[in-house]
Write an enzyme that holds these catalytic residues in place. Structure first.
Site, PDB file in Angstrom:
ATOM      1  N   LYS A   1      17.125  20.814 -10.159  1.00  8.61           N
ATOM      2  CA  LYS A   1      16.451  19.543 -10.479  1.00  8.61           C
ATOM      3  C   LYS A   1      17.219  18.643 -11.437  1.00  8.61           C
ATOM      4  O   LYS A   1      17.896  19.084 -12.345  1.00  8.61           O
ATOM      5  CB  LYS A   1      15.064  19.832 -11.084  1.00  8.61           C
ATOM      6  CG  LYS A   1      14.078  20.217 -10.001  1.00  8.61           C
ATOM      7  CD  LYS A   1      12.717  20.480 -10.577  1.00  8.61           C
ATOM      8  CE  LYS A   1      12.048  19.205 -11.043  1.00  8.61           C
ATOM      9  NZ  LYS A   1      10.934  19.526 -11.947  1.00  8.61           N
TER      10      LYS A   1
ATOM     11  N   SER B   1      16.166  20.792 -15.353  1.00 14.21           N
ATOM     12  CA  SER B   1      14.967  21.543 -15.691  1.00 14.21           C
ATOM     13  C   SER B   1      15.406  22.861 -16.313  1.00 14.21           C
ATOM     14  O   SER B   1      16.439  23.416 -15.950  1.00 14.21           O
ATOM     15  CB  SER B   1      14.173  21.794 -14.411  1.00 14.21           C
ATOM     16  OG  SER B   1      13.394  22.958 -14.538  1.00 14.21           O
TER      17      SER B   1
ATOM     18  N   HIS C   1       0.832  -1.213   0.000  1.00 16.62           N
ATOM     19  CA  HIS C   1       0.000   0.000   0.000  1.00 16.62           C
ATOM     20  C   HIS C   1       0.861   1.255   0.000  1.00 16.62           C
ATOM     21  O   HIS C   1       0.458   2.296   0.510  1.00 16.62           O
ATOM     22  CB  HIS C   1      -0.947   0.052   1.204  1.00 16.62           C
ATOM     23  CG  HIS C   1      -1.716  -1.212   1.421  1.00 16.62           C
ATOM     24  ND1 HIS C   1      -2.965  -1.429   0.898  1.00 16.62           N
ATOM     25  CD2 HIS C   1      -1.383  -2.351   2.084  1.00 16.62           C
ATOM     26  CE1 HIS C   1      -3.385  -2.640   1.252  1.00 16.62           C
ATOM     27  NE2 HIS C   1      -2.435  -3.224   1.959  1.00 16.62           N
TER      28      HIS C   1
ATOM     29  N   GLU D   1      10.702   8.010 -16.992  1.00 15.96           N
ATOM     30  CA  GLU D   1       9.357   8.548 -17.224  1.00 15.96           C
ATOM     31  C   GLU D   1       8.871   8.234 -18.631  1.00 15.96           C
ATOM     32  O   GLU D   1       7.718   7.864 -18.855  1.00 15.96           O
ATOM     33  CB  GLU D   1       9.350  10.066 -17.017  1.00 15.96           C
ATOM     34  CG  GLU D   1       9.594  10.493 -15.589  1.00 15.96           C
ATOM     35  CD  GLU D   1       9.707  12.010 -15.498  1.00 15.96           C
ATOM     36  OE1 GLU D   1       8.751  12.645 -15.059  1.00 15.96           O
ATOM     37  OE2 GLU D   1      10.765  12.560 -15.880  1.00 15.96           O
TER      38      GLU D   1
END
Ligand code: ARG
Length: 454
Positions: free
Chosen positions: A278, A272, A151, A285
């Protein structure tokens, strides 16, 4: 009037042509035709000299295509017609004998099966490469423990290698699915003609052996209209992409500041354009994102096939673009993920630190009480309350004083403090469990399995 007819015929043609994508079947198409021509001569159906000219002509065509100077003609619709028409230009009338005892229906079926075989072999190799990357990361960090999750909540301590080997298992199933699919694809449809077989004494078995097929199809009507082997591939590819997408998802999470479990190699992350701090895990992805189109191709082909009466119907030409796209996507993703995994930096200390969360030892505490004679259900209740109590006092289970333990059960003794994350993993010493010696065996088995199939 004449003008509108011309416009209409251009439109009709461009709607039905497939040459811009089926040209990638050229090698298989030519190889199939060469063997077909040689068989026709062996069987005395065409002359030896004609067969020789045909084979030579086809070989020049292959050179032209590979040299980039083949005169592709869109009005000739597909790869089969382009090759045959060029053969006429090169060798004249004998070219007309190539298509004896053959139809484009069994020709396209044989081309696709041969192409699919190559894809399936590449897929098996690509899967093995990713498996190897997982095994070597696991091997390099054999001792590292981390939280295992259910979970998405910290649940129990596991070894990083155990986690990585879970993906090895998924990929192993993917690989066997691809092998199985190869077995079903590797049957020769040539000789089925348009649908009913052909009125020539073809030697199908000889053709099958020459082209590396395991056997010949049993029913001509099925043979020209069967695309099951492509559907099998699509289904296997979709599942394999799903597995890689789950792995990607974990790597995306793990490379966030919240987890900090891994760092992607600079080559596989990008900055980024606005936030200088970043490093985005773009490759993982995109792998996750590409899964959608592979699922899409499976649904598209299932839908193409569902309403088709026997035998060949032109709808089936729509099997190609999805298949090429799905196979390109799968092979590229396997390649990328193997590199992403083998180059990522494992932040062992962060994993260990997360694994030191004492509440993950709750199950072990319950098992401790079971070891001292308490039924498991009761132990579960005692430990639940004990954890709530420790939590409310702001203490870890290690910091909680003995008298507090005793308040919940007389069975607790000093040895309760010897329950550690590593001990928790060590205790799970069943086949398939996360105990270090089980994981060591699993790593050995994985390597043996990869070595065997190399
Ligand atoms: N381009 C066609 C396909 O991919 C080849 C077979 C065409 N057969 C026919 N009877 N028109 O399916």
């Amino acid at each position: 009037m004449a003008e509108s007819r011309a416009a209409c015929s251009a439109m009709t043609n461009s709607y039905t042509v497939s040459i811009h994508y089926d040209r990638r079947l050229y090698r298989h198409d030519i190889a199939g035709s060469m063997v077909h021509a040689r068989m026709l001569a062996r069987q005395g159906i065409i002359g030896e000299e004609d067969a020789r000219l045909i084979v030579e002509g086809l070989s020049s065509i292959r050179d032209e295509i590979e040299g980039g100077h083949f005169p592709w003609q869109e009005e000739l619709e597909d790869i089969h017609m382009n090759v045959e028409s060029r053969l006429h230009e090169l060798i004249g009338p004998p070219a007309g004998k190539l298509h004896t005892g053959r139809s484009r229906n069994d020709q396209v079926a044989v081309d696709m099966r041969m192409y699919a075989r190559d894809v399936l072999k590449d897929a098996c190799n690509g899967i093995a490469k990713l498996q190897r990357a997982l095994v070597s990361q696991g091997d390099a960090h054999r001792e590292v423990v981390m939280p295992g999750y259910t979970h998405m909540q910290r649940a129990q301590t596991v070894l990083l290698a155990h986690h990585l080997l879970a993906y090895f298992e998924m990929l192993q199933r993917d690989r066997t699915r691809m092998e199985e699919c190869h077995r079903r694809a590797n049957v020769l449809p040539l000789g089925s003609g348009a649908l009913a077989g052909v009125p020539y004494p073809l030697d199908r078995d000889w053709v099958a052996a020459e082209l590396g097929f395991d056997g010949v199809t049993a029913n001509s009507m099925d043979a020209v209209s069967d695309r099951d082997y492509l559907l099998d591939f699509h289904a296997a590819a979709a599942t394999c992409m799903m597995h890689m997408s789950r792995l990607s998802e974990e790597l995306v999470l793990w490379s966030s500041s919240e987890f900090g479990f891994v760092a992607m190699a600079p080559k596989f992350s990008t900055g980024s354009s606005i936030m200088p701090q970043k490093r985005n895990p773009d490759f993982a992805e995109i792998a996750r994102g590409k899964t959608g189109r592979v699922y899409g191709s499976l649904m598209a082909l299932l839908t193409v096939m569902k309403g088709l009466p026997l035998t060949y119907n032109r709808d089936m030409q729509e099997d190609k673009e999805g298949f090429f796209d799905a196979s390109d996507t799968l092979l590229a993703t396997l390649e990328v993920m193997a590199s992403v995994v083998s180059t990522m930096e494992v932040k062992a200390e962060r994993m260990e630190q997360a694994a030191s969360d004492s509440f993950m030892l709750a199950t072990d505490l319950a098992d401790y009480l079971v070891g001292k004679g308490m039924p498991f259900r009761q132990a579960h209740g005692v430990v639940r309350e004990l954890c709530a109590h420790a939590h409310s006092r702001g203490l870890t289970l290690q910091q909680l004083p003995m008298q507090d333990y005793r308040g919940f059960s007389e069975l607790f003794e000093e040895d309760v403090y010897r329950i550690t994350p590593r001990g928790s993993a060590e205790a799970r010493n069943v086949t398939g469990g996360t105990a270090p010696n089980q994981v060591r065996l699993a790593l050995e088995e994985a390597k043996r399995c990869l070595g065997e199939e190399e």
